[in-house]
Structure formats: structure tokens, C-alpha cells
Scaffold this active site. Structure first.
Site, PDB file in Angstrom:
ATOM      1  N   SER A  30       0.864  -1.304   0.655  1.00 34.03           N
ATOM      2  CA  SER A  30      -0.498  -0.065  -0.282  1.00 34.03           C
ATOM      3  C   SER A  30       0.630   1.115   0.138  1.00 34.03           C
ATOM      4  O   SER A  30       1.350   1.595  -1.032  1.00 34.03           O
ATOM      5  CB  SER A  30      -1.004  -0.099   1.373  1.00 34.03           C
ATOM      6  OG  SER A  30      -2.119   0.621   1.178  1.00 34.03           O
ATOM      7  N   SER A  31       0.781   2.211   1.066  1.00 30.34           N
ATOM      8  CA  SER A  31       1.580   2.885   1.263  1.00 30.34           C
ATOM      9  C   SER A  31       3.266   2.657   0.545  1.00 30.34           C
ATOM     10  O   SER A  31       4.156   3.725   0.220  1.00 30.34           O
ATOM     11  CB  SER A  31       1.792   3.870   1.736  1.00 30.34           C
ATOM     12  OG  SER A  31       2.444   5.432   2.478  1.00 30.34           O
TER      13      SER A  31
END
Length: 430
Positions: free
Chosen positions: A157-158
Site C-alpha cells: 500500500s503506502s
């Protein structure tokens, strides 16, 4: 943005948070000025170098760390941390098996998201999180005499977005990356200080491959060296970073690596998965993309890191890594008649080390189909073709050349291919 190591995140998050708190208080520390990290335990490293955004550095060194080890940078998701990545993924266990070192960067800002949007983050040496992570790598390389040709990034994700950013900012540092549920380099860019870009997360930012590639190249203007290979993963039902970002990542990295957007190979290694490989057909293709049908944002599951490890080339049970020449040149000529042609390709190793086996990838112009070839094995017969060396010409010494060729049918376009990659490295063409 989160992680699902063995079962749905909702069922494990409370326990994980408690475990994370315990690890944060219990993890030993090591000053960069005084000592290396103890082995077989997660250790916070302090004073590791330039760190403009106050990241924390956690390190895992196995008991059986190899001489000149490889380094994997494992980057956490929003709301996560380095210790959460250590506990929620199998990178430490894989390090125990294969002897590499794992760096777990950890955000201290309140969002616990990495900066993948500011102008500082999207420029080599510009500041913010990428500079701090580069300092962690430099410290690890210096302390453990790590192999600078085997440094890799992965994230969720991030952390997947940061994997894209790191490979763009520091192409000379990383050999490859694996991004789980991310977006292309530069997609999240903002100039107002915001960490979030709703247009990108919603999958509404699209560019041509050239435009996406130019964003990456602008991060390090003038760089002409080898670019890192990229593996991307995405679920079709991702409701946080929408699925169109997957296709935009493929556009970007195929352009950066100079390979066709037409897959060289497509398969389904697991039910519901579609894996496409670009520029080559093996485990170390320049770009590999895995689409998970019906899966949402929390796609990461135990076992996926092993597949990334194979893509990196750190899995000793896989095929030998393809040699990476420092530079290469291909001269291509054709001799055509009504509906056919012959092509001659001369591959020159312009690097400083010998190539002991090679694969040359190129895309045939539309309408051309191979009928036979010499000096190499060619597959497939149209589209993006990979030529694999014969037994007698697999070694190309520095400044030496190998000549190969093929015969093909054509429908009017008798041109030679315009771009070539040798073991994933883009060659100059003439």
C-alpha cells in the site's frame, strides 16, 4: 491501507497492535556510531545518517548472515510501522533461510504514511522519506559490506507507493522492486502539502507510457545506467487504490525498461491470479504483473514474499540470475523481398564485465512473423521475441560482439526492431 498476512485484517488488528506495542518497547537499539545490530532479533538503529523526515530504522540480521549480503528494504503500509512489517510478513524468516539483511523503515508522522507526494520526495536527493531510507541503506552497506548489486525494495500500500518512488529516485541503488497494491511513480504528486491524492487513489489519473516513463526519468535527470526491474501486484476489487493504477504501473515500468507492453508470457500460477511478464518469459523478466481476481486492497498474504524473492533472484531454488551487463549495443539490419526478409543482429557488450549467458528481447514490427533463426533460440514467433544464446556463444567479453539473425515473413513493413534489452538492460540501437 493495511495488510493481511494470514487471515482478514479485522480479526488480527487488535492483537497486532498489542504485539506491536510490545515490540516497540522491547526492541534493542544500536547506535550507528558504535556497533552493528545483534543477530536474530529486530533492532532499532539510531544515528544512521541524514534523515530529514525523522524516520525510524529497524534492522533484522539473521544468525547466518552471508558475506556481502543482499539487502531487502521492506516498507510498511499507512497506520503501520517497521515492527508491524517485521511481524506481519515473512521477510525475516526468508532472511534466516537465505542470509540477507532486512531494513524496516518506520514513519513517525501522525498518519504513519510515507511521503510519496511532495516535490521533495519525487526527486533524487530532494529530501523527505526517500533520503532517510537511502541513508539506512548506506549504513547497512557500510556496516555489513553488503552487495550493492543486490539491494531490493518491497512494500504494501503506502509502502508499495514508496517502492515505486525509491526505484524512480535511486535507479542506481536498487536491482528490483515488488509493489503490493501501489500506484505509479508520481501519481500521488501534490504541491499543497497534502499526503493524499484522490484522483490517483480513485484510478482516474492516466498517462501514455512515455509520459509515465518521463516522470520517472525526471527524478534523476541525465541518468543512463541500468534501471531496476519491477514486480507489481493488485486486486481487481481494490477500493482504496483503485485497480486502474495497476495498468498504469505496467505502462510506466515497461516504458522505463524499454520493453513492449505486449506480454511475453501469461499464466495463472494460482487460481484467480493472472500473471503477465514483459520483455522476457522467465522468473526475472524486466516487468512482472500479478492481478488477483475479486481481491480487495488487503491482498498481501503469507507466501507472497517468497514469490517476490524469486523475482529478485534471492531464492537459491530458482534459476540462476540473469547477468546484468553495464551497457550494451545492438546493430540491426534487414534485407527484404516481396513478403520476406532476413535480419542480422550484432550484440556488443559495452560494459566492463563479461556476460556468461544472455537473453535479448525485442519487438517485431507489426505484420512480421519469424520462420527460422540462427545463433539463438527465438520465442515466440511474433510480437515481443526473446532470443536466448546458443551453447557456443553464451559468453560475450567486454567490448566483444556476437552476431545472430533470423528470417521472417512480413506484410509490407520490413523494418528491423527499434529497441532491444539484454538481460533486462536497455541497449543502444543502430
Amino acid at each position: 491501507m493495511s495488510i493481511t498476512p494470514r487471515r482478514p485484517l479485522r480479526s488480527v488488528l487488535p492483537a497486532l497492535l498489542l504485539l506491536l506495542a510490545a515490540v516497540l518497547f522491547a526492541a534493542p537499539t544500536a547506535s550507528a556510531r558504535t556497533e552493528a545490530a545483534p543477530t536474530a532479533t529486530l533492532t532499532e538503529i539510531t544515528d544512521f545518517g541524514t534523515n530529514p523526515s525523522n524516520l525510524q530504522m529497524y534492522l533484522y540480521v539473521p544468525d547466518n548472515v552471508t558475506a556481502h549480503p543482499a539487502v531487502v528494504v521492506a516498507v510498511h503500509y499507512c497506520t503501520g510501522s517497521g515492527p508491524a512489517m517485521y511481524n506481519g510478513t515473512e521477510w525475516a524468516q526468508l532472511a534466516d533461510t537465505y542470509g540477507f539483511v532486512v531494513i524496516y523503515p518506520s514513519v513517525t508522522r501522525s498518519s504513519k504514511c510515507f511521503d510519496v507526494s511532495s516535490p521533495q520526495a519525487l526527486k533524487r536527493g530532494g529530501g523527505s522519506d526517500p533520503v532517510g531510507i537511502k541513508s539506512m541503506i548506506d549504513w547497512t552497506v557500510s556496516t555489513y559490506s553488503a552487495d550493492t548489486s543486490r539491494i531490493y525494495a518491497t512494500g504494501i500500500s503506502s509502502g508499495a507507493m514508496m517502492t515505486n518512488v525509491l526505484l524512480g529516485d535511486y535507479p542506481d541503488v536498487f536491482a528490483a522492486g515488488a509493489a503490493f497494491s501501489g500506484v505509479p511513480f508520481g501519481c500521488f504528486a501534490t504541491t499543497d502539502g497534502s499526503e493524499w491524492n484522490s484522483a490517483c487513489s480513485g484510478g482516474t489519473i492516466t498517462h501514455t507510457p512515455q509520459e509515465w516513463g518521463d516522470l520517472v526519468r525526471a527524478a534523476y535527470p541525465g541518468y543512463t545506467g541500468t534501471r531496476p526491474r519491477m514486480q507489481v501486484w493488485h486486486g481487481t476489487e481494490d477500493d482504496v487504490l483503485r485497480y486502474p493504477n495497476f495498468g498504469e504501473e505496467i505502462k510506466q515500468w515497461t516504458n522505463v525498461l524499454g520493453v513492449s507492453q505486449t506480454p511475453a508470457a501469461t499464466d495463472s500460477p494460482v487460481s484467480g491470479w493472472t500473471r503477465t511478464r514483459y520483455g522476457a518469459t522467465g522468473d526475472r523478466a524486466p516487468v512482472e504483473a500479478i492481478s488477483l481476481q475479486g481481491v480487495g486492497h488487503n491482498l498481501y498474504a503469507w507466501g507472497m514474499a517468497s514469490r517476490a524473492l524469486t523475482f529478485f533472484g534471492l531464492d537459491s531454488s530458482g534459476p540462476a540470475p540473469q547477468p546484468q551487463p553495464g551497457a550494451c549495443k545492438v546493430t540491426a539490419t534487414t534485407n527484404a523481398w516481396n513478403t520476406g526478409l532476413t535480419a542480422s543482429l550484432t550484440i556488443t557488450n559495452t560494459g566492463t564485465t563479461a556476460i556468461n549467458s544472455w537473453q535479448l528481447a525485442f519487438t517485431l514490427p507489426t505484420g512480421q512473423t519469424l520462420t527460422n533463426g540462427w545463433g539463438a533460440t527465438y520465442t515466440p514467433s511474433s510480437g515481443t521475441v526473446t532470443a536466448t544464446n546458443a551453447t557456443y556463444n553464451g559468453t560475450i567479453a567486454p567490448n566483444a560482439s556476437v552476431s545472430i539473425g533470423y528470417q521472417a515473413n512480413h506484410g509490407g513493413n520490413s523494418a528491423a526492431p527499434g529497441t532491444f534489452t539484454l538481460n533486462g538492460t536497455t541497449c543502444s540501437a543502430s
